[in-house]
Design a protein around this motif. Structure first.
Motif, short mmCIF file in Angstrom:
data_model
loop_
_atom_site.label_atom_id
_atom_site.label_comp_id
_atom_site.label_asym_id
_atom_site.label_seq_id
_atom_site.Cartn_x
_atom_site.Cartn_y
_atom_site.Cartn_z
N ARG A 113 0.91 -1.07 -0.09
CA ARG A 113 -0.16 -0.11 -0.05
C ARG A 113 0.97 1.35 0.03
O ARG A 113 1.98 1.27 0.79
CB ARG A 113 -1.02 0.03 1.29
CG ARG A 113 -2.01 -1.14 1.30
CD ARG A 113 -2.55 -1.22 2.64
NE ARG A 113 -3.51 -0.13 3.01
CZ ARG A 113 -3.92 0.18 4.14
NH1 ARG A 113 -3.45 -0.52 5.13
NH2 ARG A 113 -4.69 1.16 4.22
N PRO A 114 0.63 2.38 -0.85
CA PRO A 114 1.31 3.48 -0.95
C PRO A 114 1.44 4.35 0.30
O PRO A 114 0.31 4.30 1.24
CB PRO A 114 0.86 4.24 -1.89
CG PRO A 114 -0.55 3.74 -2.21
CD PRO A 114 -0.58 2.12 -1.65
N TRP A 137 6.28 9.89 -1.83
CA TRP A 137 5.68 8.52 -1.68
C TRP A 137 6.35 7.15 -1.96
O TRP A 137 7.30 7.10 -2.96
CB TRP A 137 4.52 8.54 -2.74
CG TRP A 137 3.38 9.57 -2.58
CD1 TRP A 137 3.35 10.86 -2.69
CD2 TRP A 137 2.26 9.39 -1.81
NE1 TRP A 137 2.21 11.42 -2.11
CE2 TRP A 137 1.63 10.51 -1.77
CE3 TRP A 137 1.59 8.16 -1.11
CZ2 TRP A 137 0.02 10.74 -1.16
CZ3 TRP A 137 0.32 8.22 -0.57
CH2 TRP A 137 -0.42 9.59 -0.43
N THR A 139 5.99 2.78 -1.99
CA THR A 139 4.91 1.68 -2.12
C THR A 139 6.11 0.50 -2.00
O THR A 139 6.96 0.18 -2.70
CB THR A 139 4.16 1.57 -3.34
OG1 THR A 139 3.54 2.73 -3.53
CG2 THR A 139 3.32 0.51 -3.18
N HIS A 176 7.88 0.86 -5.67
CA HIS A 176 7.94 2.31 -6.10
C HIS A 176 8.19 3.49 -5.52
O HIS A 176 7.84 3.39 -4.05
CB HIS A 176 6.58 2.30 -6.80
CG HIS A 176 6.28 3.65 -7.64
ND1 HIS A 176 6.72 3.85 -9.18
CD2 HIS A 176 5.56 4.80 -7.23
CE1 HIS A 176 6.48 5.15 -9.20
NE2 HIS A 176 5.66 5.76 -8.26
#
Length: 203
Positions: A113-114, A137, A139, A176
């Motif tokens: 989950r980001p 951000w 992930t 990411h």
């Protein structure tokens, strides 16, 4: 007219922040808390406090404490840099885990989950002040229980907001990221350079 100082004070025990300042070519001396200072007390989250408000407030408190430290120790005046990093999912703040089970709880929540990584900086010199906040951000891929057990057993999550360090073993699980890599590490270099320049410090 005194010459502007060619160094700053870093009021942080993080070796990563020190390395990042070296990357900018900024000479610095550490200005660490005295034994009797309760640094952890500054990091208490207030009820219903938004993550960005929290990280900026804590950083400002750290700077106040460091400025008092400078006066108390009768040190040469120079800019003082403070920073604080927090991990947040929605309005939930993930601070430093209290123990291994707490670290596992955080990693399970962050799995696949980001989440946001917020790093606030504050620089003060006399009555001059500059502050900024970097938001990135990250992930993680899906973390299974074996991944989490092994990662926590390594000891890396302890003392880290969100129970991980982007430059450590956690990197093997990050699918990411966007924003400021140095900000995720704990000191956003672009914002730090801009703040130092705004106070007349030559990089």
């Amino acid at each position: 007219m005194h010459a502007a100082p060619d160094f700053i004070y870093l009021a942080s025990q993080s070796p990563r922040r020190s390395q990042l300042l070296e990357q900018l070519g900024v000479r610095h001396a550490l200005l660490l808390p005295d034994d009797e200072e309760d640094s952890e007390a500054l990091e208490v989250v207030l009820r219903n406090e938004a993550p960005k408000t929290y990280v900026q407030r804590v950083t400002a408190l750290k700077l106040q404490a460091a400025q008092q430290r400078l006066v108390r120790r009768n040190l040469q005046p120079a800019p003082i840099l403070c920073a604080d990093t927090t991990v947040a999912m929605g309005q939930t703040i993930f601070g430093k885990p209290e123990h291994a089970e707490d670290a596992k709880r955080m990693l399970r929540a962050l799995s696949n989950r980001p989440h946001r990584v917020l790093t606030a900086i504050a620089i003060g010199m006399g009555d001059q002040y500059a502050a900024a906040c970097s938001e990135s951000w990250v992930t993680f891929a899906e973390l299974n229980e074996a991944d989490i057990e092994a990662f926590v057993a390594s000891g890396e999550p302890m003392g880290k907001a969100g129970a991980y360090a982007v430059q450590g073993r956690a990197a093997a699980h990050i699918a990411h990221m966007s924003g400021s890599y140095s900000g995720i590490m704990g000191l956003p270099l672009y914002e730090t350079a801009q703040a130092l320049r705004s106070l007349g410090f030559r990089l």
